[in-house]
Design an enzyme around this catalytic site. Structure first.
Site, PDB file in Angstrom:
ATOM      1  N   SER A 164      37.727  53.735  33.564  1.00 49.00           N
ATOM      2  CA  SER A 164      39.051  53.121  33.617  1.00 49.00           C
ATOM      3  C   SER A 164      39.360  52.869  34.965  1.00 49.00           C
ATOM      4  O   SER A 164      39.709  51.668  35.078  1.00 49.00           O
ATOM      5  CB  SER A 164      39.783  54.075  32.880  1.00 49.00           C
ATOM      6  OG  SER A 164      40.023  55.282  33.641  1.00 49.00           O
ATOM      7  N   ASP A 165      39.246  53.677  36.024  1.00 49.57           N
ATOM      8  CA  ASP A 165      39.935  53.302  37.128  1.00 49.57           C
ATOM      9  C   ASP A 165      38.935  52.497  38.000  1.00 49.57           C
ATOM     10  O   ASP A 165      39.583  51.663  38.859  1.00 49.57           O
ATOM     11  CB  ASP A 165      40.324  54.474  38.157  1.00 49.57           C
ATOM     12  CG  ASP A 165      39.024  55.506  38.311  1.00 49.57           C
ATOM     13  OD1 ASP A 165      38.122  55.259  37.595  1.00 49.57           O
ATOM     14  OD2 ASP A 165      39.340  56.607  39.026  1.00 49.57           O
ATOM     15  N   CYS A 166      37.651  52.622  37.889  1.00 48.99           N
ATOM     16  CA  CYS A 166      36.799  51.593  38.624  1.00 48.99           C
ATOM     17  C   CYS A 166      37.008  50.078  38.046  1.00 48.99           C
ATOM     18  O   CYS A 166      36.983  49.181  38.611  1.00 48.99           O
ATOM     19  CB  CYS A 166      35.259  52.036  38.235  1.00 48.99           C
ATOM     20  SG  CYS A 166      34.914  53.731  38.799  1.00 48.99           S
TER      21      CYS A 166
END
Length: 757
Positions: free
Chosen positions: A482-484
């Site tokens: 998700s954060d990548c």
């Protein structure tokens, strides 16, 4: 001399989606290196050895020495120093930034990413060496130079008391010590070699209860090696994979790293596999225990755990569960007709192992399941194509620095570091001076986006969609995060606003939409975002977490970092594409902001789960809330966060947070109240975002002075204490952070504080 090779294949057994973009592999060439280069490397090694107890972190000098030659710079601007009584000026900051970006650009690989040390954990390389030893591939895969550098690394990171820690900065544990000791012995070191180092390690083991007190992961590794009995392990029945998915305990509902490690472990346990009993293994049976091997009470050993490694003690319910499985269930499954169920379970597990291997091009999600999967493929068939496909990918995990060769916690942090570096450089508003650097980074970001979902029925394989996501490292690795995805999208959007003749053509809209689709698909019911997948089960499942040394590993929890990154990415996207899935994007941002406020601690901080720690989490918390439209005046949470950060500012003007914050969940300063360039950068970024300059810029001026004065003569920054973390208790290296975050913080400071109207 060792040489870092970028984006190269070189083996018919390697598979790739994008011509190996992002791949980083160290190779030894005895013909390389001038006398001056070799002398410089040797000096770096000698210094590392000399200061190993005070400075436990490498400075990644072998890569820096190589890239200094491959990417030469012009004249370096004069160094900037700011006296205590002197004001920080825009000219000072601009010169410092040019020096910093020019240097950081020399560390960029030709395919556009930034390479670097992603080591830190001490328990990764032992699994590799044990597996290679069992399969007879040790001397095929590892040259004498590999083995020499691995031994150097282990000797360099031995603690004063003779033991080894869970990670390079940690106190000695039974897990770290036994596995490091065994690794040295398998690499060819004698029981009394290393100028007494091995003997000191053995003494530490025996003084702390012997290897029977190693944690469950260690018991498993020693069992496959033949230096521990399977009857001394708590059960890992593969039959759990045959349970109905509706049950909360089904492994398909667990955090992917957890299930992907216990998947091959359950195969090895189910088969009670033991490797060849060599003379070294027989000797280890004597060296690791305080009583004769045949007299050990293996049933008692199942629940033994040295206090030094006990971060997550077994609750009573777990002890009852393991005892029941061990005494009642396992005997049935090991004999006919129960054995038929076991055989079916083992076939199912192998199917999932092969699916993971094939869909990561045999890199696998991480280093632990990489070597376990490789071992399972060999156990299934020593001559299998799968085993041969695994072997060349071992090199993707090995990294060498002046402290020796280590196994990294992933196949690198390529996309993550590149996305952050792009945002940092653009924040300075000097980006037109660094067009070639940004153009290469842009190319890497475009080539690293995942273009397709995994094949087959995703529900059957317990996989989330991945088309449009960005991975942490490379497209060949491919696991979506998700954060990548959010950071990749943010970087791509920023680059799209710069003329193409400077940074290249922007990512096509359809691929941006795919990224947004992934982000929207990953929001949980409570508004938060986990890492790779939706949260699929309940926190109470942690009651059956068998890994005594790690916390919060069984399910994919929500994190402030992932939630904030999603908010930031969607708000950035919304500015350029306001009509695309407008209502869904708005609702997602609103719910994520509410979740972020809900999980803020009473002191104003957020706990950071992937960086050290409250400084890191609070940067993300503030950034997310501001991106969602909140500000200091209308948001109590932002005001509390600013108070928290200001309360932790040191007399020097910087911030310095110890890894102890992560494991103890209480803010801890770095020993000696020293500032740290990375923590200082995170705190500055949060305060600038929250409008600190409009209220009182003095804390920012003081912090800027610390960063400016920390810069080295060549434009680099010093490597200080470790700044990455996972599973609450294990630290990991992010070598590029020391460059990225001073640039980013001072870039924002230059544009939003010094140049503010």
């Amino acid at each position: 001399m060792w040489k870092l090779k970028i984006a190269e294949g070189g083996s018919p057994w390697l598979r790739t989606l994008n011509n190996h973009v992002g791949r980083q592999v160290w190779e030894f060439d005895p013909k390389l290196g001038s006398p001056e280069e070799l002398a410089e490397i040797e000096r770096a090694r000698e210094t590392s050895l000399k200061v190993r107890f005070e400075k436990k972190h490498s400075s990644d000098l072998l890569m820096r020495i190589q890239f200094a030659k491959e990417n030469p710079r012009g004249a370096v601007l004069p160094q900037v120093k700011v006296n205590e009584t002197e004001d920080v000026t825009e000219e000072m900051v601009t010169r410092m930034l040019r020096r910093a970006i020019s240097f950081h650009s020399t560390l960029q690989a030709h395919d556009g990413h930034w390479a670097g040390d992603y080591g830190g954990p001490m328990f990764l390389m032992p699994g590799l060496v044990i597996t290679l030893s069992i399969t007879g591939a040790l001397n095929t895969v590892l040259s004498e130079e590999h083995k020499k550098e691995m031994c150097r690394y282990l000797y360099n990171h031995q603690n004063k008391d003779g033991g080894w820690g869970l990670h390079i900065e940690g106190p000695s544990t039974m897990f770290g010590t036994v596995l490091s000791y065994v690794t040295l012995r398998l690499l060819g070191e004698g029981a009394n070699d290393g100028q007494g180092a091995i003997e000191r390690g053995r003494k530490w083991i025996l003084d702390h209860g012997s290897a029977t007190a190693i944690i469950s992961w260690g018991k498993m590794w020693l069992s496959v090696l033949g230096a521990f009995e399977w009857s001394g392990n708590n059960p890992l029945p593969p039959e759990i994979w045959l349970l109905p998915y509706m049950l909360p305990v089904h492994p398909g509902r667990m955090w992917c790293h957890c299930r992907m490690v216990y998947l091959p472990m359950s195969y090895l346990y189910g088969k009670r596999f033991v490797g060849p009993i060599t003379p070294t293994v027989m000797s280890l049976r004597k060296e690791l225990y305080s009583v004769p091997y045949h007299e050990i009470d293996w049933n008692q050993a199942r629940n033994l755990c040295a206090k030094e490694x006990l971060y997550y003690p077994h609750p009573l319910v777990q002890d009852i569960l393991w005892a029941s499985l061990h005494k009642l269930v396992e005997p049935v499954l090991m004999r006919w007709p129960g054995k038929r169920l076991r055989e079916k379970a083992l076939r199912t597990v192998l199917e999932h192992i092969h699916y993971e291997d094939e869909n990561t091009r045999y890199i696998c999600i991480g280093p632990v399941n990489k070597v376990l999967n490789m071992l399972c493929c060999w156990v299934e068939d020593p001559n299998s194509e799968a085993f041969k496909l695994h072997l060349p990918r071992i090199n993707d995990y090995l990294w060498i620095a002046e402290d020796g060769m280590k196994m990294q916690g992933y196949n690198g942090s390529q996309l993550w570091d590149t996305a952050f570096a792009v945002q940092a450089i653009i924040s300075t508003n000097l980006f037109e001076e660094y067009g070639p650097t940004l153009e290469k980074a842009h190319m890497y970001i475009k080539k690293s986006q995942v273009r397709e979902d995994c094949p087959g029925d995703l529900d059957f394989w317990y996989r989330h969609i991945s088309k449009g996501a960005w991975p942490f490292s490379t497209a060949d690795h491919g696991w979506p995060i998700s954060d990548c995805t959010a950071e990749g999208l943010k970087a791509a959007l920023l680059l799209s606003k710069i003329p193409p003749d400077v940074v290249g053509e922007p990512l096509v809209e359809e691929r941006l939409y795919d990224a947004v689709n992934v982000i929207l698909s990953l929001q949980n019911a409570d508004g938060g975002f986990a890492t790779y997948e939706l949260t699929r089960s309940y926190p109470w499942l942690e009651l059956i977490n068998p890994a005594e040394t790690f916390g919060d590993i069984v399910i994919d929890y929500n994190y402030v970092e992932c939630t904030s990154a999603a908010i930031q990415a969607l708000t950035s996207f919304k500015k350029s594409y306001p009509k695309h899935r407008e209502e869904e994007v708005d609702v997602c941002i609103k719910r994520a902001a509410m979740f972020t406020e809900k999980i803020q601690a009473s002191d104003g901080s957020w706990y950071g789960s992937w960086g050290v720690c409250f400084t890191y989490g609070t940067w993300f918390g503030v950034k997310g809330l501001v991106a969602a439209g909140k500000n200091f005046n209308d948001c109590f949470g932002i005001r509390k966060a600013c108070d928290f950060l200001l309360s932790k500012q040191l007399p020097s003007g910087g911030w310095g947070e110890s890894y102890l914050s992560c494991q103890n969940k209480v803010y801890s300063h770095v020993e000696g109240n020293r500032s740290h360039v990375v923590n200082t950068g995170w705190a500055m970024l949060a305060l600038i975002e929250a409008g600190q300059a409009e209220r009182d810029p003095t804390p920012l001026h003081r912090a800027a002075r610390v960063l400016i004065n920390s810069q080295m003569e060549n434009g680099d920054f010093p490597q200080e204490e470790i700044m990455g973390v996972f599973n609450r208790n294990c630290m990991i290296t992010y070598a590029a952070y020391r460059n990225i975050f001073p640039i980013w913080a001072l870039g924002e400071y230059r544009c939003r504080v010094l140049q503010a109207p």
